[in-house]
Motif scaffolding. Structure first.
Motif, PDB file in Angstrom:
ATOM      1  N   GLN A   1     -10.842 -13.341  -2.773  1.00 41.89           N
ATOM      2  CA  GLN A   1      -9.936 -14.479  -2.618  1.00 41.89           C
ATOM      3  C   GLN A   1      -8.475 -14.069  -2.452  1.00 41.89           C
ATOM      4  O   GLN A   1      -7.700 -14.812  -1.862  1.00 41.89           O
ATOM      5  CB  GLN A   1     -10.049 -15.407  -3.846  1.00 41.89           C
ATOM      6  N   ARG A   2      -8.126 -12.921  -2.944  1.00 40.36           N
ATOM      7  CA  ARG A   2      -6.725 -12.483  -2.897  1.00 40.36           C
ATOM      8  C   ARG A   2      -6.665 -11.031  -2.439  1.00 40.36           C
ATOM      9  O   ARG A   2      -7.430 -10.195  -2.927  1.00 40.36           O
ATOM     10  CB  ARG A   2      -6.052 -12.630  -4.268  1.00 40.36           C
ATOM     11  N   LEU A   3      -5.732 -10.747  -1.508  1.00 38.39           N
ATOM     12  CA  LEU A   3      -5.584  -9.413  -0.948  1.00 38.39           C
ATOM     13  C   LEU A   3      -4.109  -9.057  -0.899  1.00 38.39           C
ATOM     14  O   LEU A   3      -3.274  -9.849  -0.457  1.00 38.39           O
ATOM     15  CB  LEU A   3      -6.182  -9.336   0.453  1.00 38.39           C
ATOM     16  N   ARG A   4      -3.805  -7.838  -1.346  1.00 39.03           N
ATOM     17  CA  ARG A   4      -2.429  -7.333  -1.339  1.00 39.03           C
ATOM     18  C   ARG A   4      -2.457  -5.918  -0.769  1.00 39.03           C
ATOM     19  O   ARG A   4      -3.085  -5.021  -1.336  1.00 39.03           O
ATOM     20  CB  ARG A   4      -1.848  -7.333  -2.750  1.00 39.03           C
ATOM     21  N   VAL A   5      -1.781  -5.706   0.350  1.00 40.64           N
ATOM     22  CA  VAL A   5      -1.719  -4.407   1.015  1.00 40.64           C
ATOM     23  C   VAL A   5      -0.245  -4.073   1.246  1.00 40.64           C
ATOM     24  O   VAL A   5       0.448  -4.770   1.995  1.00 40.64           O
ATOM     25  CB  VAL A   5      -2.493  -4.412   2.348  1.00 40.64           C
ATOM     26  N   VAL A   6       0.234  -2.993   0.614  1.00 44.65           N
ATOM     27  CA  VAL A   6       1.648  -2.611   0.674  1.00 44.65           C
ATOM     28  C   VAL A   6       1.733  -1.106   0.901  1.00 44.65           C
ATOM     29  O   VAL A   6       1.057  -0.317   0.220  1.00 44.65           O
ATOM     30  CB  VAL A   6       2.395  -3.003  -0.623  1.00 44.65           C
ATOM     31  N   SER A   7       2.548  -0.706   1.879  1.00 47.93           N
ATOM     32  CA  SER A   7       2.872   0.710   2.134  1.00 47.93           C
ATOM     33  C   SER A   7       1.637   1.558   2.380  1.00 47.93           C
ATOM     34  O   SER A   7       1.492   2.652   1.836  1.00 47.93           O
ATOM     35  CB  SER A   7       3.689   1.288   0.960  1.00 47.93           C
ATOM     36  N   CYS A   8       0.723   1.050   3.194  1.00 43.32           N
ATOM     37  CA  CYS A   8      -0.435   1.821   3.658  1.00 43.32           C
ATOM     38  C   CYS A   8      -0.230   2.043   5.160  1.00 43.32           C
ATOM     39  O   CYS A   8      -0.653   1.215   5.993  1.00 43.32           O
ATOM     40  CB  CYS A   8      -1.734   1.085   3.368  1.00 43.32           C
TER      41      CYS A   8
END
Length: 506
Positions: A445-452
């Protein structure tokens, strides 16, 4: 003797003249404020004259109250009359209630008003980080702060040069480093840098006597005797943080019936080294059965130590392992933690060097959150064993982990009940590797993608885009360099050589 009656053609402002008062105008009678002001002017003039005479006194003659009795008058003289002290009519209890309503940032400035306010400020302080060992050993801390419930004495126990300009910090520990250390010793805290253990035990006995309502204490280098006094006297103690402690020292906290949070820091690279093994973990488990949170940093151990904690501490909900030295096979013992909800691994060089066959691992049924921060995930077998044990997890957080490639991250497909995924600093993970796992999780339900940086917007497939549209929360910032270039579009920054400076030529 003759008197001159000639008038001065250019009278100065300071020149006084004798004038006869006119009969038509009578002098106004002086009121009480006028009389007081005149007296103050006379006193002020007297002070000026006396200071001038004192300044002309030879340097060899001492200025004492006996030789100059008027100095006492100068010290007590106040040009501004003191006003009434309305706060003197208020009780200490009422003032404490007033001070407690003020912001904490104003407490220090309020304590400088008078001695009474300084004393009352000390009664308001409940949490203190001590840096001066003599302040504790002399007992002044008990007079200044009589109601402490949270005390940290680590900085006071480490005797290093406070004048050094080098300050080394590791989480909650900060140490001033002596610049005279040789390169071979590095920044390691030597035994001579710590206060002797018997002195620490004596101070712990005083703290237990003076502060029976302690709820949290942080100490380094304590032994069984000192910790026993804390356990026997401070029945409300709930949180304990021990640095540089050994297995036998943990016998002292076996009487802490209400202890809920424990942090054991056995070894920190560059600071100090001590051993906490299965022996200490077993002692801790048998004595502190109400543990809710446990953090093991730089501790040794194996399957037996984790099993003892799981069997005895049935209320344990959060377990943190930081830079652990655990022997192979410790992961299988997590199945004995029947109420564990959060498992956190930080700065671990390996997850489990020998997890064994998957058939004997089992799973932690109550686990809800798995966090990996700054860990090395190059060993596929240990990562697969970790996901097998945590197959019922609801939230996975991967932050700045090395070796997290597509095939390693693909092992997370075992955890089919994940609802929240957070990825940060996973530089080896690609868009295809992320998609293969995310599409297999039907409850996400929730996705967080940072600095990939290897995850690109242009590589998003229609299937992945349609999945993004149904998420309750989406934070998509994978390529930091792309965001920087898009934000600088049109400014000319980033162009090469002559093409950028072309417009600046004369």
């Amino acid at each position: 003797m003759s008197h001159s009656t000639e008038k001065n053609p250019n009278p100065s402002p300071n020149h006084s003249e004798i004038k006869t008062p006119s009969r038509s105008k009578r002098p106004r009678a002086l009121s009480l404020p006028d009389i007081w002001l005149k007296e103050q002017d006379l006193k002020y003039a007297f002070v000026k004259m006396h200071l001038k005479s004192v300044s002309s006194t030879p340097s060899h003659s001492p200025l004492t109250s006996s030789s100059h009795p008027n100095l006492q008058f100068l010290q007590s003289l106040s040009i501004d009359p003191p006003g009434p002290d309305y706060f003197s009519h208020l009780s200490d209890e009422l003032l404490l209630q007033i001070f407690s309503k003020l912001p904490i940032s104003q407490h220090v400035s309020n304590s400088l008003v008078c001695k009474r306010w300084l004393y009352l400020h000390g009664r308001l302080v409940q949490s203190l980080n001590l840096t001066d060992w003599s302040f504790i050993e002399s007992g002044r801390v008990f007079l200044r702060f009589p109601n402490l419930s949270d005390i940290n004495i680590i900085s006071a126990c480490i005797r290093t040069s406070k004048n050094s300009g080098i300050l080394v910090t590791h989480k909650s520990l900060s140490v001033h480093v002596d610049t005279r250390l040789s390169p071979t010793n590095g920044f390691v805290v030597q035994n001579d840098d710590l206060v002797p253990s018997n002195s620490i035990d004596q101070v712990l006995e005083l703290l237990a006597e003076k502060y029976p309502n302690l709820r949290r204490i942080v100490v380094v280098g304590a032994r069984e005797k000192g910790l026993s006094s804390i356990a026997n006297e401070c029945h409300t103690l709930q949180e304990l943080e021990l640095h540089c402690c050994g297995d036998l020292s943990l016998k002292g906290i076996s009487a802490c019936q209400n202890l809920q949070v424990v942090k054991l820091i056995g070894s920190i690279n560059g600071f100090y080294s001590s051993v906490v093994s299965d022996i200490g973990l077993t002692i801790l488990a048998q004595g502190c059965r109400r543990l809710v949170k446990l953090e093991l940093s730089g501790c040794e151990g194996s399957y037996d130590g984790i099993k003892a904690i799981g069997q005895c501490c049935q209320m344990l909900e959060e377990l943190t392992l930081c830079d652990h030295r655990m022997d192979g096979g410790w992961l299988a013992a997590l199945t004995f933690c029947g109420n564990l909800k959060t498992l956190r691994l930080q700065s671990c060089k390996n997850v489990d060097s020998g997890p064994g066959s998957p058939q004997h691992l089992g799973s932690c049924l109550t686990l809800e959150e798995l966090q990996l921060q700054g860990c090395q995930l190059r060993d596929k077998q240990s990562v697969e064993a970790l996901f097998l044990v945590c197959e019922n997890v609801r939230e996975i957080v991967l932050q700045n982990c090395w070796g997290l490639e597509d095939d390693v991250f693909g092992l997370a497909c075992i955890c089919r009940r994940v609802k929240i995924l957070s990825l940060e600093g996973c530089s080896l993970l690609t868009t295809g590797g992320l998609e293969s796992v995310v599409l297999s999780w039907k409850e996400l339900q929730r996705l967080r993608v940072v600095s990939c940086n290897k995850i690109k917007d242009g590589e998003i497939t229609p299937a992945l885009a349609s999945l993004f549209s149904v998420f309750k929360e989406l934070k998509w910032r994978p390529d930091s360099r792309f965001l920087l270039s898009s934000g600088l579009a049109g400014t000319g920054v980033g162009k090469k050589g002559v093409r950028f400076f072309k417009g600046l030529k004369p």
